[in-house]
Design a protein around this motif. Structure first.
Motif, short mmCIF file in Angstrom:
data_model
loop_
_atom_site.label_atom_id
_atom_site.label_comp_id
_atom_site.label_asym_id
_atom_site.label_seq_id
_atom_site.Cartn_x
_atom_site.Cartn_y
_atom_site.Cartn_z
N GLY A 1 0.79 -1.22 0.00
CA GLY A 1 0.00 0.00 0.00
C GLY A 1 0.83 1.27 0.00
N HIS A 2 2.16 1.16 -0.13
CA HIS A 2 3.04 2.34 -0.12
C HIS A 2 3.90 2.29 -1.38
CE1 HIS A 2 2.51 3.79 4.12
NE2 HIS A 2 1.96 2.60 4.20
N ARG A 3 3.40 2.84 -2.46
CA ARG A 3 4.12 2.77 -3.73
C ARG A 3 5.44 3.51 -3.71
NH1 ARG A 3 1.45 1.08 -8.25
NH2 ARG A 3 2.85 2.38 -9.51
N ASP A 4 5.60 4.48 -2.81
CA ASP A 4 6.86 5.23 -2.75
C ASP A 4 7.81 4.69 -1.70
OD1 ASP A 4 5.31 5.97 -0.61
OD2 ASP A 4 5.81 8.11 -0.72
N PHE A 5 7.53 3.52 -1.16
CA PHE A 5 8.38 2.95 -0.12
C PHE A 5 9.68 2.41 -0.73
CE2 PHE A 5 9.90 -0.47 2.61
CZ PHE A 5 9.88 0.15 3.86
N ALA A 6 10.81 2.67 -0.05
CA ALA A 6 12.12 2.21 -0.51
C ALA A 6 12.88 1.60 0.66
CB ALA A 6 12.93 3.36 -1.11
N TYR A 7 13.75 0.65 0.35
CA TYR A 7 14.45 -0.13 1.37
C TYR A 7 15.88 -0.37 0.95
CZ TYR A 7 15.83 -4.73 3.38
OH TYR A 7 16.50 -5.78 3.95
N ALA A 8 16.82 -0.13 1.88
CA ALA A 8 18.23 -0.44 1.67
C ALA A 8 18.71 -1.27 2.84
CB ALA A 8 19.06 0.84 1.55
N ASN A 9 19.59 -2.22 2.56
CA ASN A 9 20.16 -3.07 3.60
C ASN A 9 21.68 -3.02 3.46
OD1 ASN A 9 21.15 -5.31 5.14
ND2 ASN A 9 19.11 -6.24 5.05
N LEU A 10 22.34 -2.39 4.44
CA LEU A 10 23.79 -2.20 4.40
C LEU A 10 24.55 -3.23 5.21
CD1 LEU A 10 23.94 1.70 4.83
CD2 LEU A 10 23.54 0.35 2.76
N ALA A 11 23.85 -4.19 5.80
CA ALA A 11 24.48 -5.16 6.70
C ALA A 11 25.43 -6.08 5.96
CB ALA A 11 23.41 -5.98 7.41
N VAL A 12 26.52 -6.44 6.64
CA VAL A 12 27.52 -7.37 6.09
C VAL A 12 27.90 -8.34 7.20
CG1 VAL A 12 29.84 -7.61 5.15
CG2 VAL A 12 28.40 -5.69 4.44
N ARG A 13 27.88 -9.59 6.88
CA ARG A 13 28.18 -10.63 7.88
C ARG A 13 29.58 -10.50 8.45
NH1 ARG A 13 27.47 -15.33 3.50
NH2 ARG A 13 25.88 -13.80 2.94
N GLY A 14 29.72 -10.88 9.73
CA GLY A 14 31.02 -10.96 10.37
C GLY A 14 31.54 -9.68 10.99
N LEU A 15 30.83 -8.56 10.84
CA LEU A 15 31.37 -7.29 11.33
C LEU A 15 31.17 -7.13 12.83
CD1 LEU A 15 30.35 -4.69 8.59
CD2 LEU A 15 32.38 -6.15 8.73
N LEU A 16 32.15 -6.47 13.45
CA LEU A 16 32.06 -6.08 14.85
C LEU A 16 31.34 -4.74 14.95
CD1 LEU A 16 35.71 -6.98 15.93
CD2 LEU A 16 33.65 -8.39 16.18
N LEU A 17 30.99 -4.36 16.17
CA LEU A 17 30.21 -3.13 16.37
C LEU A 17 30.92 -1.92 15.78
CD1 LEU A 17 28.24 -2.10 19.51
CD2 LEU A 17 29.76 -0.47 18.43
N GLN A 18 32.21 -1.75 16.06
CA GLN A 18 32.91 -0.57 15.58
C GLN A 18 33.00 -0.55 14.06
OE1 GLN A 18 33.97 1.99 17.74
NE2 GLN A 18 33.94 3.01 15.75
N GLN A 19 33.11 -1.72 13.44
CA GLN A 19 33.14 -1.79 11.98
C GLN A 19 31.79 -1.37 11.39
OE1 GLN A 19 34.38 -5.96 11.96
NE2 GLN A 19 36.23 -5.38 10.82
N ILE A 20 30.72 -1.77 12.04
CA ILE A 20 29.39 -1.37 11.57
C ILE A 20 29.23 0.14 11.69
CG2 ILE A 20 26.92 -1.53 12.11
CD1 ILE A 20 27.48 -4.46 12.95
N VAL A 21 29.70 0.69 12.80
CA VAL A 21 29.63 2.14 12.99
C VAL A 21 30.44 2.86 11.91
CG1 VAL A 21 30.26 4.04 14.52
CG2 VAL A 21 29.18 1.98 15.46
N ASP A 22 31.66 2.38 11.69
CA ASP A 22 32.57 3.06 10.76
C ASP A 22 32.10 2.93 9.30
OD1 ASP A 22 34.17 3.70 12.91
OD2 ASP A 22 35.60 2.07 12.58
N ASP A 23 31.57 1.76 8.95
CA ASP A 23 31.29 1.48 7.54
C ASP A 23 29.86 1.79 7.10
OD1 ASP A 23 33.87 0.52 7.55
OD2 ASP A 23 33.30 -1.61 7.48
N GLN A 24 28.92 1.79 8.04
CA GLN A 24 27.51 1.83 7.64
C GLN A 24 26.75 3.08 8.08
OE1 GLN A 24 25.57 -1.91 8.71
NE2 GLN A 24 27.38 -3.08 8.13
N VAL A 25 27.12 3.68 9.19
CA VAL A 25 26.32 4.79 9.71
C VAL A 25 26.37 6.00 8.78
CG1 VAL A 25 26.06 6.44 11.60
CG2 VAL A 25 26.49 4.03 12.10
N GLY A 26 27.57 6.35 8.31
CA GLY A 26 27.68 7.48 7.38
C GLY A 26 26.86 7.29 6.11
#
Length: 289
Positions: free
Chosen positions: A63-88
């Protein structure tokens, strides 16, 4: 802080019902293998896996034709790596709904201090929340008396309480895996006992939607036909499991191998979700985001 108003209480799922409107148009998922969808193989999905985040996006897209989805997750990453690589990159996509699950690999494979992990995570959640996006955090699951992982149960519980504090401080939403008792069933887990099965991902997706008070069409226990078995029967093969799954995984983590060049985010750009009820075509023109 987010200023949206979550819709009223979720109703009983029904495949015949059209889901009610919700306030989100752009969903970005951050994290490791849990959010990438490992354990839920689907050749037709980007990256060859589906997972709870894809399943949530499919429901939110109805019911949301303008809905968009991105998934930046990558297996094996630690918390700091997720912060450094994905938050920006996530901030650049200007989402109005963000999910972040991080710290599991730190707790399981590094024996990290849950308080120090929370100190790293707190300002990140503040940054994401300050954009006005709804931010969803995940508590760790309760492995209970399962082999090996019962030893980290206390650290997971402490980290979970820290996550609740962070969520309260920054007006976040907690998706509570710890209290999702369905996850204690063997059928909810991949054979490696580290990741969730398709049924586990399906069950988690329903919980996330209900946490957000979004009516959905997911039916309990219906992703696929499940094999019979029990935790007691599974424990008879613990040595085989440790040899085939646990020891190789731990060895890779101890050696600190960098993420391979082939491991990339499966949906780095927000786009339409071609799930049930979604048009197979480009998004209509909308406001500049």
């Amino acid at each position: 802080m987010s200023t949206f108003s979550i819709p009223g209480p979720a109703r009983t799922p029904s495949a015949a019902r059209t889901p009610a409107p919700h306030p989100w148009n752009r969903f970005v998922a951050l994290g490791d293998s849990f959010t990438e969808g490992y354990g839920d193989p689907e050749p037709r999905s980007p990256g060859g896996v589906r997972g709870w985040a894809d399943r949530v996006a499919e429901e939110l897209s109805l019911g949301h034709r303008d809905f968009a989805y991105a998934n930046l997750a990558v297996r094996g990453l630690l918390l700091q790596q997720i912060v450094d690589d994905q938050v920006g990159p996530a901030l650049e996509l200007k989402p109005d709904l963000v999910t972040l699950s991080a710290g599991g690999n730190d707790l399981v494979f590094r024996g990290s201090d849950p308080d120090k992990l929370a100190e790293k995570l707190d300002p990140v959640i503040g940054l994401l929340s300050a954009t006005g996006a709804t931010v969803v955090l995940f508590t760790g699951p309760d492995w209970g008396n399962t082999p090996v992982f019962n030893r980290i149960r206390g650290r997971v519980a402490i980290f979970n309480e820290n996550l609740r504090t962070i969520a309260a401080r920054h007006d976040g939403v907690v998706a509570d895996l710890w209290s999702l008792r369905q996850l204690t069933g063997q059928q909810m887990w991949d054979p490696d006992r580290l990741h969730f099965s398709p049924l586990g991902h399906h069950t988690i997706a329903a919980m996330v939607l209900e946490t957000l008070n979004v009516p959905h069409t997911l039916q309990p226990l219906q992703p696929k036909v499940l094999p019979t078995g029990s935790w007691r029967q599974a424990r008879s093969s613990d040595l085989v499991w440790a040899r085939d799954y646990l020891f190789p995984w731990v060895l890779r983590r101890v050696r600190q191998r960098p993420t391979g060049p082939g491991l990339k985010a499966k949906r780095p750009e927000p786009g339409p979700v071609f799930g049930p009820g979604m048009p197979h075509g480009p998004l209509p023109a909308g406001p500049d985001r």
